[in-house]
Structure formats: C-alpha cells, structure tokens
Design a protein around this motif. Structure first.
Motif, mmCIF file in Angstrom:
data_model
loop_
_atom_site.group_PDB
_atom_site.id
_atom_site.type_symbol
_atom_site.label_atom_id
_atom_site.label_comp_id
_atom_site.label_asym_id
_atom_site.label_seq_id
_atom_site.Cartn_x
_atom_site.Cartn_y
_atom_site.Cartn_z
ATOM 1 N N ASP A 1 0.852 -1.185 0.000
ATOM 2 C CA ASP A 1 0.000 0.000 0.000
ATOM 3 C C ASP A 1 0.891 1.238 0.000
ATOM 4 O O ASP A 1 1.760 1.376 0.859
ATOM 5 C CB ASP A 1 -0.872 -0.041 1.254
ATOM 6 N N PRO A 2 0.703 2.144 -0.958
ATOM 7 C CA PRO A 2 1.586 3.307 -1.032
ATOM 8 C C PRO A 2 1.293 4.411 -0.030
ATOM 9 O O PRO A 2 1.997 5.409 -0.006
ATOM 10 C CB PRO A 2 1.370 3.809 -2.457
ATOM 11 N N ALA A 3 0.282 4.273 0.794
ATOM 12 C CA ALA A 3 -0.026 5.333 1.759
ATOM 13 C C ALA A 3 1.113 5.467 2.766
ATOM 14 O O ALA A 3 1.557 4.476 3.338
ATOM 15 C CB ALA A 3 -1.331 5.023 2.487
ATOM 16 N N PRO A 4 1.610 6.689 2.984
ATOM 17 C CA PRO A 4 2.732 6.887 3.905
ATOM 18 C C PRO A 4 2.468 6.411 5.331
ATOM 19 O O PRO A 4 3.388 6.078 6.050
ATOM 20 C CB PRO A 4 2.954 8.401 3.893
ATOM 21 N N ASP A 5 1.202 6.363 5.736
ATOM 22 C CA ASP A 5 0.894 5.935 7.100
ATOM 23 C C ASP A 5 0.611 4.432 7.196
ATOM 24 O O ASP A 5 0.234 3.928 8.240
ATOM 25 C CB ASP A 5 -0.282 6.730 7.660
ATOM 26 N N SER A 6 0.849 3.714 6.095
ATOM 27 C CA SER A 6 0.599 2.272 6.075
ATOM 28 C C SER A 6 1.660 1.519 6.882
ATOM 29 O O SER A 6 2.834 1.862 6.853
ATOM 30 C CB SER A 6 0.613 1.768 4.634
ATOM 31 N N ASP A 7 1.241 0.492 7.567
ATOM 32 C CA ASP A 7 2.154 -0.362 8.323
ATOM 33 C C ASP A 7 2.517 -1.621 7.532
ATOM 34 O O ASP A 7 3.083 -2.556 8.081
ATOM 35 C CB ASP A 7 1.490 -0.766 9.646
ATOM 36 N N ALA A 8 2.214 -1.619 6.239
ATOM 37 C CA ALA A 8 2.403 -2.808 5.409
ATOM 38 C C ALA A 8 3.866 -3.255 5.340
ATOM 39 O O ALA A 8 4.145 -4.457 5.317
ATOM 40 C CB ALA A 8 1.865 -2.569 4.008
ATOM 41 N N ALA A 9 4.811 -2.333 5.310
ATOM 42 C CA ALA A 9 6.232 -2.713 5.240
ATOM 43 C C ALA A 9 6.652 -3.460 6.501
ATOM 44 O O ALA A 9 7.362 -4.457 6.431
ATOM 45 C CB ALA A 9 7.107 -1.477 5.035
ATOM 46 N N ALA B 1 5.107 -6.911 6.320
ATOM 47 C CA ALA B 1 5.818 -7.736 5.344
ATOM 48 C C ALA B 1 7.157 -8.213 5.900
ATOM 49 O O ALA B 1 7.547 -9.364 5.705
ATOM 50 C CB ALA B 1 6.037 -6.949 4.054
ATOM 51 N N GLU B 2 7.860 -7.341 6.609
ATOM 52 C CA GLU B 2 9.124 -7.717 7.230
ATOM 53 C C GLU B 2 8.900 -8.832 8.259
ATOM 54 O O GLU B 2 9.640 -9.817 8.298
ATOM 55 C CB GLU B 2 9.762 -6.502 7.896
ATOM 56 N N GLY C 1 11.929 -7.817 0.827
ATOM 57 C CA GLY C 1 11.803 -6.405 0.512
ATOM 58 C C GLY C 1 10.383 -6.033 0.182
ATOM 59 O O GLY C 1 9.521 -6.893 0.015
ATOM 60 N N VAL C 2 10.161 -4.743 0.081
ATOM 61 C CA VAL C 2 8.859 -4.226 -0.313
ATOM 62 C C VAL C 2 9.059 -3.160 -1.382
ATOM 63 O O VAL C 2 10.073 -2.468 -1.409
ATOM 64 C CB VAL C 2 8.072 -3.631 0.876
ATOM 65 N N ALA C 3 8.083 -3.061 -2.288
ATOM 66 C CA ALA C 3 8.132 -2.074 -3.360
ATOM 67 C C ALA C 3 6.865 -1.237 -3.314
ATOM 68 O O ALA C 3 5.788 -1.741 -3.026
ATOM 69 C CB ALA C 3 8.260 -2.769 -4.710
ATOM 70 N N VAL C 4 7.017 0.042 -3.598
ATOM 71 C CA VAL C 4 5.895 0.970 -3.577
ATOM 72 C C VAL C 4 5.752 1.578 -4.966
ATOM 73 O O VAL C 4 6.709 2.122 -5.511
ATOM 74 C CB VAL C 4 6.130 2.092 -2.537
ATOM 75 N N ALA D 1 10.925 3.196 6.063
ATOM 76 C CA ALA D 1 12.271 3.055 6.625
ATOM 77 C C ALA D 1 12.293 3.300 8.125
ATOM 78 O O ALA D 1 13.124 2.736 8.839
ATOM 79 C CB ALA D 1 13.231 4.011 5.924
ATOM 80 N N THR D 2 11.373 4.116 8.601
ATOM 81 C CA THR D 2 11.328 4.377 10.044
ATOM 82 C C THR D 2 10.673 3.236 10.811
ATOM 83 O O THR D 2 10.788 3.183 12.028
ATOM 84 C CB THR D 2 10.568 5.684 10.363
ATOM 85 N N ARG D 3 9.986 2.342 10.093
ATOM 86 C CA ARG D 3 9.247 1.249 10.747
ATOM 87 C C ARG D 3 9.880 -0.122 10.540
ATOM 88 O O ARG D 3 9.355 -1.116 11.032
ATOM 89 C CB ARG D 3 7.822 1.215 10.198
ATOM 90 N N THR D 4 10.944 -0.204 9.755
ATOM 91 C CA THR D 4 11.548 -1.503 9.445
ATOM 92 C C THR D 4 13.033 -1.505 9.776
ATOM 93 O O THR D 4 13.631 -0.454 9.967
ATOM 94 C CB THR D 4 11.362 -1.843 7.950
ATOM 95 N N GLU D 5 13.621 -2.708 9.804
ATOM 96 C CA GLU D 5 15.047 -2.827 10.119
ATOM 97 C C GLU D 5 15.861 -3.523 9.043
ATOM 98 O O GLU D 5 17.013 -3.194 8.838
ATOM 99 C CB GLU D 5 15.212 -3.587 11.440
ATOM 100 N N ARG D 6 15.295 -4.526 8.359
ATOM 101 C CA ARG D 6 16.117 -5.327 7.462
ATOM 102 C C ARG D 6 15.625 -5.434 6.028
ATOM 103 O O ARG D 6 16.376 -5.811 5.141
ATOM 104 C CB ARG D 6 16.287 -6.746 8.010
ATOM 105 N N VAL D 7 14.365 -5.118 5.736
ATOM 106 C CA VAL D 7 13.855 -5.292 4.378
ATOM 107 C C VAL D 7 14.446 -4.262 3.426
ATOM 108 O O VAL D 7 14.781 -3.146 3.820
ATOM 109 C CB VAL D 7 12.309 -5.221 4.304
ATOM 110 N N THR D 8 14.583 -4.659 2.167
ATOM 111 C CA THR D 8 14.998 -3.749 1.113
ATOM 112 C C THR D 8 13.782 -2.953 0.677
ATOM 113 O O THR D 8 12.702 -3.515 0.489
ATOM 114 C CB THR D 8 15.560 -4.544 -0.085
ATOM 115 N N LEU D 9 13.930 -1.653 0.507
ATOM 116 C CA LEU D 9 12.827 -0.792 0.080
ATOM 117 C C LEU D 9 13.094 -0.319 -1.343
ATOM 118 O O LEU D 9 14.209 0.081 -1.669
ATOM 119 C CB LEU D 9 12.701 0.403 1.023
#
Length: 70
Positions: free
Chosen positions: A9-17, A20-21, A27-30, A45-53
């Motif tokens: 989900d491309p919404a900036p407030d989404s917790d999807a990343a 997914a992690e 990784g996740v793609a937007v 990036a502020t909500r994840t630690e290891r996934v590729t964005l």
C-alpha cells in the motif's frame, strides 16, 4: 538465492512494510499511485530494520511542482 518482494500500500501511514518484514519478505516495493512513493519509502524506513525498500514505478516526467505542493 531468490529474493521475495511484496508490492505494498503506497499510503505513507501504512504499516504494510513492517508487516511484510515480520512475515519474512526480503523487501517491499511501492508504486506511484495516489501517493508519492519516496515519502512512503521514507516512512517505511522508520518502521523496518532489514527489508529492502524499492519503488515499483516512479514516473519522472509526469511530475510537476504544482502536483507535489499539495
């Protein structure tokens, strides 16, 4: 090794990343749909630690200064 990405989900407030992690995705793609994917990736990036964005689609020439000032 195969990397598995999830288009989120491309919404900036989404917790999807973060979700997914936690589910083990590499990784996740937007995509550029209704929201700016760069802002969404920065938020992810502020909500994840290891996934590729990544961006799934970023339209460079379709952008205008007026559109980005919303």
């Amino acid at each position: 090794m195969t990397e598995v990405f999830l288009s989120i989900d491309p919404a900036p407030d989404s917790d999807a990343a973060r979700v997914a992690e936690g589910a083990g995705f590499d990784g996740v793609a937007v995509a550029e749909l209704a929201h700016d994917p760069i802002v969404s990736i920065a938020a992810a990036a502020t909500r994840t630690e290891r996934v590729t964005l990544a961006t799934a689609a970023l339209v460079a020439f379709g952008r205008s200064r007026n559109r980005d000032q919303v």
